[in-house]
Design a protein around this motif. Structure first.
Motif, PDB file in Angstrom:
ATOM      1  N   TYR A 426       0.950  -1.195  -0.097  1.00 18.66           N
ATOM      2  CA  TYR A 426       0.080   0.206   0.106  1.00 18.66           C
ATOM      3  C   TYR A 426       0.871   1.193  -0.193  1.00 18.66           C
ATOM      4  N   GLU A 427       0.565   2.431  -0.645  1.00 22.72           N
ATOM      5  CA  GLU A 427       1.213   3.511  -0.821  1.00 22.72           C
ATOM      6  C   GLU A 427       0.463   4.854  -0.712  1.00 22.72           C
ATOM      7  N   ASN A 428       1.271   5.788  -0.209  1.00 25.04           N
ATOM      8  CA  ASN A 428       0.596   7.182   0.050  1.00 25.04           C
ATOM      9  C   ASN A 428       1.703   8.028  -0.604  1.00 25.04           C
ATOM     10  N   GLU A 479      -9.783  -0.961   4.161  1.00 32.50           N
ATOM     11  CA  GLU A 479     -10.702  -0.705   3.458  1.00 32.50           C
ATOM     12  C   GLU A 479     -11.080  -1.766   2.414  1.00 32.50           C
ATOM     13  N   VAL A 486      -8.998  -2.548  -1.018  1.00 33.85           N
ATOM     14  CA  VAL A 486      -8.371  -1.688  -1.785  1.00 33.85           C
ATOM     15  C   VAL A 486      -7.419  -0.527  -1.134  1.00 33.85           C
ATOM     16  N   ALA A 487      -7.452  -0.477   0.330  1.00 29.36           N
ATOM     17  CA  ALA A 487      -6.733   0.468   0.882  1.00 29.36           C
ATOM     18  C   ALA A 487      -6.591   0.388   2.289  1.00 29.36           C
ATOM     19  N   ARG A 494      -4.514   7.611   4.274  1.00 26.17           N
ATOM     20  CA  ARG A 494      -4.728   6.629   3.402  1.00 26.17           C
ATOM     21  C   ARG A 494      -3.921   6.158   2.561  1.00 26.17           C
ATOM     22  N   TYR A 495      -3.578   4.881   2.476  1.00 24.61           N
ATOM     23  CA  TYR A 495      -2.579   4.152   1.796  1.00 24.61           C
ATOM     24  C   TYR A 495      -3.394   3.238   0.566  1.00 24.61           C
ATOM     25  N   GLN A 496      -3.074   3.567  -0.680  1.00 22.59           N
ATOM     26  CA  GLN A 496      -3.768   3.079  -1.475  1.00 22.59           C
ATOM     27  C   GLN A 496      -3.172   1.711  -2.026  1.00 22.59           C
ATOM     28  N   ARG A 497      -3.981   0.563  -2.325  1.00 21.83           N
ATOM     29  CA  ARG A 497      -3.183  -0.805  -2.514  1.00 21.83           C
ATOM     30  C   ARG A 497      -2.502  -0.529  -3.931  1.00 21.83           C
ATOM     31  N   ARG A 499      -1.521  -2.452  -7.364  1.00 25.69           N
ATOM     32  CA  ARG A 499      -1.921  -3.778  -7.858  1.00 25.69           C
ATOM     33  C   ARG A 499      -0.522  -4.370  -8.178  1.00 25.69           C
TER      34      ARG A 499
END
Length: 501
Positions: A426-428, A479, A486-487, A494-497, A499
Motif C-alpha cells: 500500500y502506498e501514500n 478498506e 483496496v486501501a 490513507r494508503y492505496q493498495r 496492484r
C-alpha cells in the motif's frame, strides 16, 4: 511508560538523597567510587533493563566507567565500555555544535533565514522561510508541525535524497504559534540547509568537525561500519522480564535529530570537551566560542522535569537547576534504547548513562545519573526503604504491562477475510509505503521501509489490525470493497493498495 512512574521514581530518590555541601573539583576518593559502584548496582538490581552503561567524568578524567548486565541477552554478551550504543536524541547536541562551528566560520549563519540556504522551499501559510532562522530550527521555535519528513528520516528511511525531503516540507501543517515545542523536525530541516552549504551530508560534517578532532573513533552516524557483535541490542519490558526487539536502525534512518551510535569511552571525550570549552587532552580541539554558543540558552522553556528546574533550551541541551547547581542535560529514547547525558559546569562533573530498554530503561538512566550526582555531593547512601518503594513502583509498571498484554490477547484473532486478502503493498505519496506479508507461520507482518512490526487483530469485525511501527501502537483500518482490500488507513492517512504485476 506512564508519566506517573517516570516522575515518581526520581522524586523518591531525591527524597532519600538530601543535598549536602558541594566538594571542590578533584579526583574522587576510593570511598566515593565504592559508593557509586554499590548505588548503581542496587539500582540496576531493580531489573529495569537487561544492560546498563555509565561513565562519569570529572574535570579532564574518567573517574568511573562500567557496564552492568547484558548488551545481548541471547548471546550472553556483557555490556562494556566498548559496547556500541544507539543514543537517539542526544545526537541533537552534536548537530547543534556543528552548526555553531559553521556559524563561527561564517559559512552557515545561525540567524540567517531558512530561505537563504533553501531558496524556493515551500511551507504552509502562515509559515514563511524568510522569518524562520537556523537558530529557531535548532531551538524548537520554528512553528513547523509534524509530518512526513521526520517520520521518513527517523523510522522508514524512505526518501529519494534531500530534494525529495525539501519538497515534502510543504505537507507539514503549521503549529498554532512559534513558542517552544520539542520535536525532531527543526533539526532535520536545519541539516537539509547545512548540507546545501557544506556540499556534504550532515553525517560527514559531524565526523569532520567533531568526531575526528575529539578522537571519537567508535562514534558515527551510520550503523553499518560496526559489527553486530559490538552493538547493544534493544529490548522492551514484559510482565516478568524482557523481550528482544528488532534493531530498528539502519544507515537510511539515522538522522540529525537522533542518529548516532557511540561508546561510553567515546562519550567521555565528548563530556570532557563540554566541561572544558572544547579542550581535550590539554589541547583546544573544538572552538571555545562555538562551544559557548551551543551552551547558551536561546529559547525559554520553564518547567520542572524529574527534579530539574528547566529554564530553557540551548543547542541540543536543556539548561536548568538541579539542587541549586546549573545542569545541562538531554535524554534520548527509541524502542529498546534509553540514554541520559548531563553535566554540571560548576561542579565539573559530567555523566552519560545508557540502558537497552526504552520503557523502564529511561527511568533507570535518570535514576542512576541523579544518584551519582548526589553521591559525589556527599549525600547519604540510598536507603533500603527507598529501594523497596522503587521496587513497588516498578512492580506496578510491570503489572500495567501485563494488563495491556492480557487485554490485547483477549481480542479474537479472527477476521472476515483470510489474512492473505490483507497482504499486499500500500502506498501514500506523502507518507510512503506500507507492506503486509505472511510469514512462515501464516501470521501477518508489517513493514514501512526500515520499520518492522508484528501484526495482531484489533477488531476483526471492522477489518482492523494493530501494529507498532513508529514507537507506539497504531490501528490499521482496512478498506474493503466486496471481498477485496483496496486501501488501508493508519494515523489518519490513507494508503492505496498497489496492484501486483
Amino acid at each position: 511508560m506512564s508519566r506517573r512512574f517516570a516522575s515518581s521514581l526520581p522524586s523518591l530518590l531525591m527524597t532519600a538523597l538530601a543535598a549536602t555541601p558541594v566538594l571542590s573539583a578533584q579526583q574522587i576518593t576510593s570511598a566515593q567510587r565504592s559508593l557509586i559502584d554499590s548505588t548503581v548496582a542496587r539500582l540496576f538490581d531493580l531489573k529495569l533493563a537487561p544492560g546498563l552503561g555509565i561513565v562519569v567524568v570529572r574535570d579532564t578524567q574518567i573517574v568511573y566507567v562500567k557496564g552492568f548486565g547484558l548488551a545481548d541477552v541471547e548471546a550472553g554478551r556483557p555490556f562494556t565500555p566498548q559496547t556500541v550504543f544507539y543514543v537517539a536524541s542526544t545526537t541533537k547536541a552534536f548537530t547543534g555544535l556543528a552548526a555553531a562551528i559553521l556559524d563561527a566560520q561564517g559559512s552557515f549563519r545561525l540567524d540567517a533565514p531558512l530561505s537563504r540556504y533553501l531558496p524556493g522551499v515551500k511551507l504552509r501559510a502562515p509559515l514563511n522561510p524568510d522569518s524562520i532562522t537556523i537558530r529557531s530550527l535548532l531551538t524548537h521555535t520554528h512553528g513547523i508541525g509534524e509530518g512526513p519528513v521526520p517520520m521518513r528520516l527517523a523510522y522508514t528511511g524512505e526518501y529519494r535524497g534531500n530534494d525529495h525531503l525539501i519538497e515534502l516540507l510543504a505537507e507539514h501543517q503549521p503549529l498554532p504559534s512559534r513558542a517552544y515545542r520539542y520535536s525532531n523536525t527543526g533539526y532535520n530541516v536545519a541539516t537539509l540547509a547545512m548540507d546545501r552549504v557544506t556540499g556534504e551530508s550532515w553525517k560527514a560534517t559531524l565526523d569532520r568537525l567533531i568526531f575526528k578532532p575529539l578522537g571519537m573513533r567508535n562514534t558515527g552516524a551510520n550503523v553499518s561500519p560496526f559489527p553486530v557483535n559490538r552493538l547493544a541490542m534493544p529490548y522492551r519490558s514484559t510482565p516478568d522480564g524482557f523481550e528482544r526487539l528488532p534493531y530498528g536502525k539502519v544507515d537510511a534512518n539515522m538522522q540529525s535529530a537522533g542518529g548516532l551510535v557511540t561508546t561510553l569511552e567515546d562519550e567521555a571525550r565528548w563530556l570532557e570537551a563540554q566541561l572544558n570549552q572544547g579542550r581535550v587532552d590539554g589541547r583546544q580541539v573544538l572552538p571555545a566560542a562555538a562551544v559557548r554558543v551551543a551552551q547558551t540558552i536561546h529559547a525559554r522553556n520553564e518547567q520542572t522535569v524529574r527534579g530539574v528546574q528547566v529554564a530553557g533550551y540551548a543547542l541540543g541541551w536543556n539548561v536548568g537547576q538541579y539542587k541549586g547547581d546549573t545542569l545541562f542535560t538531554h535524554g534520548g529514547g527509541f524502542p529498546g534504547f534509553a540514554t541520559h547525558i548531563s553535566f554540571m559546569p560548576g561542579r565539573r562533573i559530567a555523566i552519560v548513562t545508557m540502558a537497552n530498554s526504552g520503557d523502564l530503561g529511561s527511568t533507570l538512566t535518570e535514576l542512576v545519573a541523579q544518584a551519582v550526582y548526589d553521591a559525589l555531593a556527599g549525600s547519604p547512601p540510598l536507603s533500603g526503604d527507598s529501594l523497596t518503594a522503587l521496587r513497588g513502583l516498578a512492580a506496578q509498571q510491570r503489572a500495567g504491562i501485563k494488563a495491556d498484554r492480557d487485554r490485547r490477547a483477549a481480542r479474537p484473532q479472527t477476521t472476515p477475510l483470510p489474512f492473505t486478502a490483507y497482504a499486499g503493498r500500500y502506498e501514500n505519496p506523502v507518507m510512503g509505503s506500507l507492506e503486509l506479508t505472511l510469514n512462515a507461520e501464516g501470521k501477518l507482518e508489517a513493514r514501512a521501509g526500515a520499520a518492522w512490526s508484528a501484526v495482531e487483530v484489533f477488531d476483526g469485525t471492522r477489518h482492523q489490525l494493530r501494529v507498532e511501527l513508529f514507537g507506539g501502537g497504531s490501528v490499521l483500518t482496512m478498506e474493503v470493497e466486496g471481498e477485496r482490500v483496496v486501501a488501508v488507513g493508519m494515523n489518519g492517512v490513507r494508503y492505496q493498495r498497489v496492484r501486483q504485476q
